[in-house]
Design a protein around this motif. Structure first.
Motif, mmCIF file in Angstrom:
data_model
loop_
_atom_site.group_PDB
_atom_site.id
_atom_site.type_symbol
_atom_site.label_atom_id
_atom_site.label_comp_id
_atom_site.label_asym_id
_atom_site.label_seq_id
_atom_site.Cartn_x
_atom_site.Cartn_y
_atom_site.Cartn_z
ATOM 1 N N SER A 25 19.431 8.137 -6.806
ATOM 2 C CA SER A 25 18.347 8.093 -5.827
ATOM 3 C C SER A 25 16.997 8.053 -6.526
ATOM 4 O O SER A 25 16.777 8.764 -7.504
ATOM 5 C CB SER A 25 18.391 9.320 -4.914
ATOM 6 N N ARG A 76 13.809 13.775 -3.611
ATOM 7 C CA ARG A 76 15.267 13.672 -3.718
ATOM 8 C C ARG A 76 15.889 14.928 -4.302
ATOM 9 O O ARG A 76 15.266 15.671 -5.038
ATOM 10 C CB ARG A 76 15.634 12.458 -4.561
ATOM 11 N N PRO A 134 23.353 10.182 -3.211
ATOM 12 C CA PRO A 134 23.291 10.665 -1.837
ATOM 13 C C PRO A 134 23.976 9.656 -0.927
ATOM 14 O O PRO A 134 24.343 8.558 -1.375
ATOM 15 C CB PRO A 134 21.785 10.698 -1.550
ATOM 16 N N TYR A 152 22.960 7.536 2.219
ATOM 17 C CA TYR A 152 21.874 7.074 3.081
ATOM 18 C C TYR A 152 22.487 6.119 4.097
ATOM 19 O O TYR A 152 23.027 5.071 3.702
ATOM 20 C CB TYR A 152 20.803 6.331 2.287
ATOM 21 N N SER A 178 28.659 13.332 -5.087
ATOM 22 C CA SER A 178 27.898 12.850 -3.936
ATOM 23 C C SER A 178 27.408 14.022 -3.113
ATOM 24 O O SER A 178 27.946 15.124 -3.192
ATOM 25 C CB SER A 178 28.758 11.917 -3.080
ATOM 26 N N TYR A 179 26.393 13.749 -2.329
ATOM 27 C CA TYR A 179 25.855 14.804 -1.478
ATOM 28 C C TYR A 179 25.337 14.215 -0.180
ATOM 29 O O TYR A 179 24.962 13.050 -0.111
ATOM 30 C CB TYR A 179 24.770 15.603 -2.203
ATOM 31 N N GLY A 180 25.393 15.056 0.845
ATOM 32 C CA GLY A 180 24.943 14.627 2.157
ATOM 33 C C GLY A 180 25.250 15.682 3.188
ATOM 34 O O GLY A 180 25.360 16.866 2.865
ATOM 35 N N GLY A 218 28.538 13.000 1.422
ATOM 36 C CA GLY A 218 28.249 11.745 0.735
ATOM 37 C C GLY A 218 29.464 10.893 0.419
ATOM 38 O O GLY A 218 29.360 9.890 -0.286
#
Length: 191
Positions: free
Chosen positions: A13, A18, A81, A83, A111-113, A118
């Motif tokens: 990102s 971020r 991330p 998106y 990953s993240y979210g 993510g």
């Protein structure tokens, strides 16, 4: 043959505010603790790639610099991330511009979210990396509702809770990284 694998941890990102540097530094430290890795944290924001990367951009010093870092790597961890159910455009541009740099190397994901951590971004990336002749490892780390995992200092409040997942992914990256490095040294890859 060198003992340690060169692991590039890529922060995917480039948005303002971020979260990516937090999990990137965490997984980089986990890799150092795991052992067998020389870690290079590659922040796409700091790479300052041209807005439109084309074949004519190959002589740009930032494009050449990132190429050298990716070429040097034996394995990758992509920190991304999610998106809009996918991954960031800057990450896609970086993947698409480089080719041989990715060939015959394993890729892991952090990953993240929100509620799926993510993982939809990772599933899209699993479709992209084989096209640049890279292999994605099975185990990933998905940080579900990542903001709930943070302490007051903005770091993971309980990093030991994530250590097992890191160990599994790093083990797979080690196996594939060593096997593919040996194969690259013994035989030219047919593209």
């Amino acid at each position: 043959m060198p003992d340690n694998l060169k692991l590039a941890v890529i922060i995917g990102s480039t948005r303002e505010g971020r979260f990516g540097p937090v999990p990137a530094e965490w997984i980089a430290e986990e890799a150092r603790r795991y052992g067998g890795f020389d870690v290079d944290v590659v922040d796409l924001l700091d790479c300052e790639l041209p807005a439109h990367i084309t074949g004519d951009s190959d002589d740009h010093p930032n494009v050449r610099s990132l190429s050298a870092r990716l070429h040097a790597a034996d394995a990758f961890v992509v920190v991304t991330p999610e998106y809009n159910h996918s991954y960031p455009a800057g990450l896609k541009a970086a993947i698409d511009h480089y080719q041989a740099e990715w060939h015959t190397k394993p890729v892991g994901f952090v990953s993240y979210g929100g509620m799926v951590g993510g993982q939809r971004a990772v599933e899209h990336l699993r479709q992209i990396f084989p096209e640049v002749h890279a292999l994605t490892v099975r185990d990933t780390i998905g940080l579900v509702n990542y903001w709930t995992l943070l302490g007051p200092d903005g770091r993971f409040a309980e990093p030991e809770a994530l250590a097992g997942a890191a160990k599994g992914m790093l083990g797979q990256l080690t196996w594939w990284g060593r096997a593919l490095r040996t194969a690259r040294l013994e035989t030219a890859y047919a593209v």
